[in-house]
Design a protein around this motif. Structure first.
Motif, PDB file in Angstrom:
ATOM      1  N   ARG A 145       1.006  -0.982   0.015  1.00  0.00           N
ATOM      2  CA  ARG A 145       0.120  -0.211  -0.108  1.00  0.00           C
ATOM      3  C   ARG A 145       1.109   1.098  -0.456  1.00  0.00           C
ATOM      4  NH1 ARG A 145      -4.329  -0.893   4.573  1.00  0.00           N
ATOM      5  NH2 ARG A 145      -3.988  -2.885   3.697  1.00  0.00           N
ATOM      6  N   ALA A 146       2.260   0.839   0.331  1.00  0.00           N
ATOM      7  CA  ALA A 146       2.783   2.538   0.505  1.00  0.00           C
ATOM      8  C   ALA A 146       3.610   2.737  -0.869  1.00  0.00           C
ATOM      9  CB  ALA A 146       4.111   1.863   1.546  1.00  0.00           C
ATOM     10  N   ASP A 147       3.171   1.681  -1.842  1.00  0.00           N
ATOM     11  CA  ASP A 147       3.960   1.606  -3.428  1.00  0.00           C
ATOM     12  C   ASP A 147       2.168   2.319  -4.172  1.00  0.00           C
ATOM     13  OD1 ASP A 147       6.015   1.713  -2.609  1.00  0.00           O
ATOM     14  OD2 ASP A 147       6.325  -0.512  -3.209  1.00  0.00           O
ATOM     15  N   THR A 148       1.395   2.291  -3.448  1.00  0.00           N
ATOM     16  CA  THR A 148      -0.037   2.360  -4.479  1.00  0.00           C
ATOM     17  C   THR A 148      -0.505   3.672  -4.581  1.00  0.00           C
ATOM     18  OG1 THR A 148      -0.710   0.043  -3.558  1.00  0.00           O
ATOM     19  CG2 THR A 148      -2.055   1.350  -3.965  1.00  0.00           C
ATOM     20  N   ILE A 149      -1.377   4.141  -5.602  1.00  0.00           N
ATOM     21  CA  ILE A 149      -1.837   5.174  -6.113  1.00  0.00           C
ATOM     22  C   ILE A 149      -3.082   4.920  -5.897  1.00  0.00           C
ATOM     23  CG2 ILE A 149      -1.874   6.757  -7.321  1.00  0.00           C
ATOM     24  CD1 ILE A 149       1.329   6.520  -8.063  1.00  0.00           C
ATOM     25  N   ALA A 150      -3.647   6.208  -5.843  1.00  0.00           N
ATOM     26  CA  ALA A 150      -5.369   6.130  -5.740  1.00  0.00           C
ATOM     27  C   ALA A 150      -5.887   7.578  -6.184  1.00  0.00           C
ATOM     28  CB  ALA A 150      -5.801   5.227  -4.073  1.00  0.00           C
ATOM     29  N   VAL A 151      -6.158   7.024  -7.308  1.00  0.00           N
ATOM     30  CA  VAL A 151      -7.189   8.631  -7.390  1.00  0.00           C
ATOM     31  C   VAL A 151      -8.690   8.373  -7.521  1.00  0.00           C
ATOM     32  CG1 VAL A 151      -7.085   9.593  -9.942  1.00  0.00           C
ATOM     33  CG2 VAL A 151      -5.022   8.529  -9.089  1.00  0.00           C
ATOM     34  N   ILE A 152      -8.918   9.273  -6.904  1.00  0.00           N
ATOM     35  CA  ILE A 152     -10.518   9.565  -6.738  1.00  0.00           C
ATOM     36  C   ILE A 152     -10.977   9.954  -8.318  1.00  0.00           C
ATOM     37  CG2 ILE A 152     -12.699  10.200  -6.024  1.00  0.00           C
ATOM     38  CD1 ILE A 152     -10.788  10.127  -2.854  1.00  0.00           C
ATOM     39  N   GLY A 153     -12.064   9.795  -9.308  1.00  0.00           N
ATOM     40  CA  GLY A 153     -12.473   9.948 -10.362  1.00  0.00           C
ATOM     41  C   GLY A 153     -14.131  11.316  -9.858  1.00  0.00           C
ATOM     42  N   PRO A 154     -14.083  11.929 -11.251  1.00  0.00           N
ATOM     43  CA  PRO A 154     -15.762  13.060 -10.842  1.00  0.00           C
ATOM     44  C   PRO A 154     -16.749  12.219  -9.818  1.00  0.00           C
ATOM     45  CG  PRO A 154     -14.861  12.648 -13.524  1.00  0.00           C
ATOM     46  CD  PRO A 154     -14.550  11.338 -12.294  1.00  0.00           C
ATOM     47  N   CYS A 155     -16.687  13.083  -8.779  1.00  0.00           N
ATOM     48  CA  CYS A 155     -18.532  12.475  -7.893  1.00  0.00           C
ATOM     49  C   CYS A 155     -18.731  13.308  -7.643  1.00  0.00           C
ATOM     50  CB  CYS A 155     -17.916  11.631  -7.007  1.00  0.00           C
ATOM     51  SG  CYS A 155     -16.304  12.668  -6.043  1.00  0.00           S
ATOM     52  N   ILE A 156     -20.101  13.812  -6.310  1.00  0.00           N
ATOM     53  CA  ILE A 156     -20.714  15.188  -6.480  1.00  0.00           C
ATOM     54  C   ILE A 156     -19.817  15.714  -5.068  1.00  0.00           C
ATOM     55  CG2 ILE A 156     -22.019  13.911  -4.376  1.00  0.00           C
ATOM     56  CD1 ILE A 156     -24.160  15.143  -5.171  1.00  0.00           C
ATOM     57  N   SER A 157     -19.898  16.898  -5.645  1.00  0.00           N
ATOM     58  CA  SER A 157     -18.369  17.587  -4.264  1.00  0.00           C
ATOM     59  C   SER A 157     -19.746  18.238  -3.221  1.00  0.00           C
ATOM     60  CB  SER A 157     -18.550  18.919  -5.315  1.00  0.00           C
ATOM     61  OG  SER A 157     -19.456  19.660  -5.722  1.00  0.00           O
ATOM     62  N   GLN A 158     -18.534  18.734  -2.242  1.00  0.00           N
ATOM     63  CA  GLN A 158     -19.829  19.083  -1.612  1.00  0.00           C
ATOM     64  C   GLN A 158     -20.514  20.001  -1.586  1.00  0.00           C
ATOM     65  OE1 GLN A 158     -17.028  20.475   1.444  1.00  0.00           O
ATOM     66  NE2 GLN A 158     -18.263  20.187   3.219  1.00  0.00           N
ATOM     67  N   ALA A 159     -20.211  21.011  -2.588  1.00  0.00           N
ATOM     68  CA  ALA A 159     -20.719  22.572  -2.542  1.00  0.00           C
ATOM     69  C   ALA A 159     -22.810  21.572  -3.248  1.00  0.00           C
ATOM     70  CB  ALA A 159     -20.939  23.469  -3.248  1.00  0.00           C
ATOM     71  N   ALA A 160     -22.600  20.176  -3.981  1.00  0.00           N
ATOM     72  CA  ALA A 160     -24.314  19.640  -4.139  1.00  0.00           C
ATOM     73  C   ALA A 160     -24.092  18.655  -3.843  1.00  0.00           C
ATOM     74  CB  ALA A 160     -23.393  19.492  -5.495  1.00  0.00           C
ATOM     75  N   TYR A 161     -23.300  18.308  -1.975  1.00  0.00           N
ATOM     76  CA  TYR A 161     -24.169  16.970  -1.169  1.00  0.00           C
ATOM     77  C   TYR A 161     -25.264  18.012  -0.371  1.00  0.00           C
ATOM     78  CZ  TYR A 161     -24.054  11.948  -0.503  1.00  0.00           C
ATOM     79  OH  TYR A 161     -23.803  10.713  -0.146  1.00  0.00           O
ATOM     80  N   GLU A 162     -26.222  18.228  -0.736  1.00  0.00           N
ATOM     81  CA  GLU A 162     -26.938  18.320   1.004  1.00  0.00           C
ATOM     82  C   GLU A 162     -27.523  16.999   1.744  1.00  0.00           C
ATOM     83  OE1 GLU A 162     -29.645  22.035   1.348  1.00  0.00           O
ATOM     84  OE2 GLU A 162     -30.408  19.842   0.652  1.00  0.00           O
ATOM     85  N   VAL A 163     -27.063  17.201   3.198  1.00  0.00           N
ATOM     86  CA  VAL A 163     -27.927  16.306   3.036  1.00  0.00           C
ATOM     87  C   VAL A 163     -28.369  16.099   4.645  1.00  0.00           C
ATOM     88  CG1 VAL A 163     -25.823  14.711   2.775  1.00  0.00           C
ATOM     89  CG2 VAL A 163     -25.433  15.333   4.878  1.00  0.00           C
ATOM     90  N   GLY A 164     -29.217  15.106   5.255  1.00  0.00           N
ATOM     91  CA  GLY A 164     -30.074  15.469   6.966  1.00  0.00           C
ATOM     92  C   GLY A 164     -29.268  14.991   7.993  1.00  0.00           C
ATOM     93  N   PRO A 165     -29.552  16.076   9.518  1.00  0.00           N
ATOM     94  CA  PRO A 165     -28.882  15.680  10.369  1.00  0.00           C
ATOM     95  C   PRO A 165     -28.737  13.806  10.837  1.00  0.00           C
ATOM     96  CG  PRO A 165     -30.896  16.568  11.226  1.00  0.00           C
ATOM     97  CD  PRO A 165     -31.286  16.756   8.883  1.00  0.00           C
ATOM     98  N   GLU A 166     -29.708  13.278  10.727  1.00  0.00           N
ATOM     99  CA  GLU A 166     -29.640  11.973  10.779  1.00  0.00           C
ATOM    100  C   GLU A 166     -27.911  11.570  10.139  1.00  0.00           C
ATOM    101  OE1 GLU A 166     -31.060  12.298   6.942  1.00  0.00           O
ATOM    102  OE2 GLU A 166     -31.626  13.462   8.687  1.00  0.00           O
ATOM    103  N   PHE A 167     -27.462  12.275   8.813  1.00  0.00           N
ATOM    104  CA  PHE A 167     -26.578  11.484   8.451  1.00  0.00           C
ATOM    105  C   PHE A 167     -25.236  11.847   8.967  1.00  0.00           C
ATOM    106  CE2 PHE A 167     -23.627  11.924   4.691  1.00  0.00           C
ATOM    107  CZ  PHE A 167     -24.100  10.465   3.699  1.00  0.00           C
ATOM    108  N   LEU A 168     -25.542  12.962   9.562  1.00  0.00           N
ATOM    109  CA  LEU A 168     -24.538  13.654  10.367  1.00  0.00           C
ATOM    110  C   LEU A 168     -24.315  12.788  11.289  1.00  0.00           C
ATOM    111  CD1 LEU A 168     -21.171  15.705  11.440  1.00  0.00           C
ATOM    112  CD2 LEU A 168     -23.491  17.022  12.092  1.00  0.00           C
ATOM    113  N   ASP A 169     -25.174  12.100  12.292  1.00  0.00           N
ATOM    114  CA  ASP A 169     -25.477  11.315  13.535  1.00  0.00           C
ATOM    115  C   ASP A 169     -24.835  10.286  13.340  1.00  0.00           C
ATOM    116  OD1 ASP A 169     -26.187  13.863  14.647  1.00  0.00           O
ATOM    117  OD2 ASP A 169     -28.324  13.310  14.588  1.00  0.00           O
TER     118      ASP A 169
END
Length: 250
Positions: free
Chosen positions: A148-172
């Motif tokens: 894993r120290a030699d492993t590269i990980a790339v996250i591709g296109p996904c929903i960003s924080q500005a568009a990802y609204e959730v309710g308080p139960e999600f945070l809980d």
């Protein structure tokens, strides 16, 4: 139209790509490169789109390996072409096999230890990330000889924080299982919060010990000309939505 493929320098020289929706044969709300057999798009058209992806990855269509994604933390080791059951991540050390993940707001994550010749591909929504799909994938890669120290990980296109609204139960729920996750929630309107999915994914990857982790910084919700988005389709009142494909091969 030519396929539009986003790549990451960090994963070079491996053939890989986060495919946008451009260049496919689908029409209507699916217009473009819809690769989701689980959508209500015509199956023949989806097959054409997947064949175009396979050609771009220089593999036969049957070597474009996939799983039936269920928002789990399950990982399968792929040794041969074909479908590979229910799971949300795949790993392999076999040249000529392409690992393909579908998303429409969730994180597509491509991983590689080029020195060991081991790759992985992950579908990680909030549930999978919280339940450990990223860590499980690294474990499965190590079982094939990766470090894993030699492993590269790339996250591709996904929903960003500005568009990802959730309710308080999600945070809980996150706070109960992973108290440090609170850092990835910002205040929204009223009792709502904005969740930083890619930021959370990067943290989980880095704490798991990957050598390098990054996000391409593309938001699926904010760029309808480039990406499909489940949440955008809901807000627009559309009956269904297309699925993006992300692929890596040795």
């Amino acid at each position: 139209m030519t396929l539009e493929i986003l790549t990451a320098d960090a994963l070079a020289p491996l053939r890989h790509g986060f495919f946008t929706r451009r260049g496919g044969a689908s029409s209507g709300i699916f217009a473009g490169l819809n690769c989701g057999a689980g959508s209500s798009d015509q199956s023949e058209i989806v097959a054409i789109n997947r064949a175009r992806v396979a050609e771009a990855m220089e593999v036969a269509p049957e070597a474009l390996c996939s799983v039936h994604q269920i928002h789990s933390a399950d990982v399968v080791t792929v040794n041969a072409p074909g479908p590979h059951g229910k799971a949300d991540a795949m790993v392999t050390d076999r040249p000529g096999l392409a690992l393909a993940i579908l998303t429409a707001d969730c994180m597509p994550v491509l991983l590689a230890d080029t020195r060991a010749g081991v790759i992985g591909a992950v579908h990680a929504g909030w549930r999978g990330a919280l339940d450990g799909v990223l860590e499980n994938t690294l474990d499965a890669m190590e079982a094939l000889g990766a470090d894993r120290a030699d492993t590269i990980a790339v996250i591709g296109p996904c929903i960003s924080q500005a568009a990802y609204e959730v309710g308080p139960e999600f945070l809980d729920r996150f706070s109960a299982e992973d108290p440090e996750a609170e850092w990835y929630f910002a205040n929204g309107t009223g009792d709502r919060y904005l969740f930083d999915l890619p930021g959370y994914g990067l943290r989980r990857l880095r704490e798991a010990g990957v050598g390098q982790a990054e996000w391409t910084r593309h938001c699926t919700y904010a760029q309808p000309d480039l990406f499909y988005s489940y949440r955008r389709s809901v807000h627009a009142g559309e009956a269904d939505y297309g699925r993006l494909i992300s692929v890596i091969r040795l």
